[in-house]
Design an enzyme around this catalytic site. Structure first.
Site, PDB file in Angstrom:
ATOM      1  N   ALA A 138       0.828  -1.207   0.000  1.00  0.00           N
ATOM      2  CA  ALA A 138       0.000   0.000   0.000  1.00  0.00           C
ATOM      3  C   ALA A 138       0.868   1.266   0.000  1.00  0.00           C
ATOM      4  O   ALA A 138       2.096   1.207   0.096  1.00  0.00           O
ATOM      5  CB  ALA A 138      -0.920  -0.001   1.203  1.00  0.00           C
ATOM      6  N   HIS A 139       0.193   2.401  -0.042  1.00  0.00           N
ATOM      7  CA  HIS A 139       0.867   3.698  -0.096  1.00  0.00           C
ATOM      8  C   HIS A 139       1.729   3.944   1.139  1.00  0.00           C
ATOM      9  O   HIS A 139       1.372   3.589   2.251  1.00  0.00           O
ATOM     10  CB  HIS A 139      -0.162   4.820  -0.227  1.00  0.00           C
ATOM     11  CG  HIS A 139      -1.137   4.897   0.905  1.00  0.00           C
ATOM     12  ND1 HIS A 139      -0.946   5.713   1.990  1.00  0.00           N
ATOM     13  CD2 HIS A 139      -2.302   4.242   1.121  1.00  0.00           C
ATOM     14  CE1 HIS A 139      -1.968   5.579   2.810  1.00  0.00           C
ATOM     15  NE2 HIS A 139      -2.808   4.691   2.314  1.00  0.00           N
TER      16      HIS A 139
END
Lengths: 333, 333, 333
Positions: free
Chosen positions: C235-236
């Site tokens: 994820a980010h």
């Protein structure tokens, strides 16, 4: 458009009611539409029979057809699959190679084959008759695709992999990428070359965005008649038997051997180097952490026979009872 | 470049400090850069305030701004989203159809539409104004894409699926592949034709490499305002309500009905044919194995209300206490 | 074709037996073929030594070579990786840009670079020498790809992301799609712009159909020497250390910090905003729900040290014993 008589003939069933009733499509029983035929298999849906607007029903349950036109069959699900197939909108296949495809000189492509826009077909590829390759799909060197296959779009089949006859592969799937093998030395993960390939049997369906890795030395095998849902991962050197079902998001680790007719429900998995017997069934999210015999239903992580797993889940309740019994003993003392 | 005054106007906030302070970008509070504005929402990050090199701060916490230039707002996260949008590097969209795209004759493409290289747009497709289709994306027969959508690259939307307005679909996602439906007879898994489609509402975002299957008879629905992260699987005939959030690697099985504003954290899932009430929240890796009422937080597999699940996790500790109590009774006897 | 002497030189090992023995390939010990060399590392496979048809063996176990030609080495896995590499069929790379690729005017592509059919290389992209880009791959604005990389097919690297040197990315992977960030207000999920990028170190391998999101403000980092299997989600704003291994179907949530040399087995995961220490190992399907120190092995969900987790799994058995002890006390009373 088909008469009830024609649909009975198609499904090997018996008309109950008006054989000339015209049917123009299919609908779900809970949202039936007039003019269509619906089906009843799961008893859970029997409550919808009285209110459905469908004009006819396919079922194995005679009692339903006392007040309804329909077709009586032994296997309503299979009969309904045939009826769905009859009514479904099938695109006309345009045989031939799209002008934007990049085809190497040294390929062997049979006559009745369709290759879509922007496909890349590399050296030595063999595509057999009646096979359709969707847009933007890449077949690496020496790939073989059998007869009557449909490979959809944005698929990559890496070099030297073999797809059997009558297979369907949905978009975004990758077959024959390297297995995940590294040898660690002094903090460096050295890549182990993956020199095997992937061999897929006949009548195998593979869903969207799956990944099936090539073998390290030997090959990865997917047995004939097996069906994979979406986002399934099959690691290097896995060997699956015939007729296995893999629901979505299943992950099978490297060198696992799976027997015939196993079923893996959604998000289940198997750790590397173990063996699963024929007709083993794994519940959703279960995880096999060791070799397990076939013919049984497993649940939980680590996977246990489902009865034992359910007992484990009941432990919370048992603890509360034990606490009360101990308190009673303490108070009585 | 914007003054603090301009950023306050943009976010509906109040300047605290120097309204003429020039801001040239944004930075994280823990790695703030001079000339930029940062934000504070989660109190966990308040410890970074005194040392950040950022020149200004957006916050709802007045005490922070006693010794800092900034903008006082009610909702710092939303304000910061607006500021990020203001400063973000937006590519200039080139409207028009790239020459390498393959466009069927019978399509209806509005004027302000961009279609990237190597796209394949099949018969009967409708694309409405201000929509951008990235490179190598395939839209099957009769697909409809609404206004103001962005479909990125290497996407396949299968025939007859409908995408609403203002949707974003990230690369590699597959929409409308066949649901996973087979009828077993004598060891053969016969494919059930999947004749429904997928209908996606407005303002739906779908992450990278997701798969959303078409319905068997009826359609699969994704409710307006829902957001899907990457690698999410939505099976055939699922119906989701409005404004649901699906984090990465979630799998929703066939025919599940999900209410409005539900949240599914990472790697959670739901088994087939169950119903989830409005505003149910599922913790990471939880798995709903039966219908569950809305308005509650669930955890574990099988998913239970989170309080009960935490109690279950505490069982190990309780067992040790019970063992001691039993030993004491035995010794006392 | 190589003599045993040549293979010993290649692997830094010692010939035992006939140094002139000609070897024409490799095979697995359990399905060895005459003329080939095999290897033995895992003692579990020693049982196959006496019956293998392979003509020679690479091993660290002297006793095996008393009745077998072979090469004695310290690290048979690494030696075998080198031998596999020697024998593997390597395609001849055709340097240059395929005529069907769409290349922007403002790119910086070094001379020894191969760009496959239908690739799209946007403005400002930099591709360094000896790098191969497979068919249908899209590199967004200002992407940088280092030297000696191989990016396979149907990949999308979004704008401004950076790939280091000597990286391999398998087909279908998406790098730099937006992180999953929304701010809810009055039932609307407002998208938080994702303005960071993804920075991938050197010698990183990424499997098929993975997704790595760009950072919201700062960047997402994958440390040098890390290896990702298929269908992995990062994820980010995740930051991973050096030399980490992520097996298939792993999901790492937003803003997680991971130390050096961590190992995540299949289907494991980490919740957002936590920190994992160096050399932590997570068993298959484990899930870190809080920050955890390095140097330990974790299992279960929530992840606990593996010993504690195994104890938890044994609780079922303990309950049965406790029940019997309580019954005995009750009966004795």
């Amino acid at each position: 458009m088909a008469s009830l008589r024609e649909l009975a003939d198609l499904t090997g069933g018996k008309v109950v009611g008006n054989p000339k009733l015209e049917i123009n499509g299919v609908s779900e029983i809970q949202s039936g539409r007039s003019g269509t035929i619906t089906f009843l298999s799961n008893p859970k849906y029997k409550k919808y029979v009285n209110n459905t607007a469908a004009s006819a029903i396919i079922t194995a349950d005679k009692s339903v057809l006392t007040h309804f036109d329909g077709v009586l069959v032994d296997n309503p699900q299979l009969a309904f699959a045939n009826v769905l197939d009859f009514f479904q909108d099938k695109p006309k296949i345009v045989w031939g190679i799209h002008q934007s495809a990049t085809i190497s000189d040294n390929t062997n492509i049979s006559e009745n084959v369709s290759i879509g826009p922007n496909c890349v077909i590399e050296d030595g590829v063999r595509i057999k008759e009646n096979t359709v390759i969707g847009a933007n799909t890449v077949l690496g060197r020496n790939v073989v695709v059998g007869t009557n296959c449909t490979l959809h779009s944005n698929i990559h089949v890496y070099h030297s992999c073999t797809i059997g006859n009558s297979c369907i592969i949905f978009s975004g799937t990758v077959i024959g990428s390297d297995g995940f093998g590294y040898v660690e030395l002094d903090g460096i993960h050295h890549k182990t070359p993956q020199t095997g390939s992937v061999i897929i049997g006949d009548n195998v369906d593979i869903g969207a965005n799956c990944s099936i890795d090539r073998g390290t030395i030997g090959d990865t095998f997917i047995g004939s008649g097996s069906k994979l849902d979406n986002l399934v991962h099959i690691a290097h050197n896995v060997k699956t038997g015939k007729g296995c079902l893999f629901a979505a998001c299943v992950g099978i680790a490297g060198s696992v051997e799976i027997g015939d007719y196993c079923i893996f429900a959604g998000q289940s998995g198997v750790v590397p180097h173990v063996k699963i017997g024929d007709r083993a069934i794994f519940a959703a999210r279960s995880g096999a952490t060791k070799s397990l015999p076939g013919g049984k239903v497993y649940a939980g992580m680590p996977a246990r026979e489902i009865r034992e797993q359910n007992k484990k889940d009941a432990v919370l309740h048992e603890i509360d009872i034990l606490k009360k019994r101990i308190s009673k003993i303490e108070n009585d003392a």
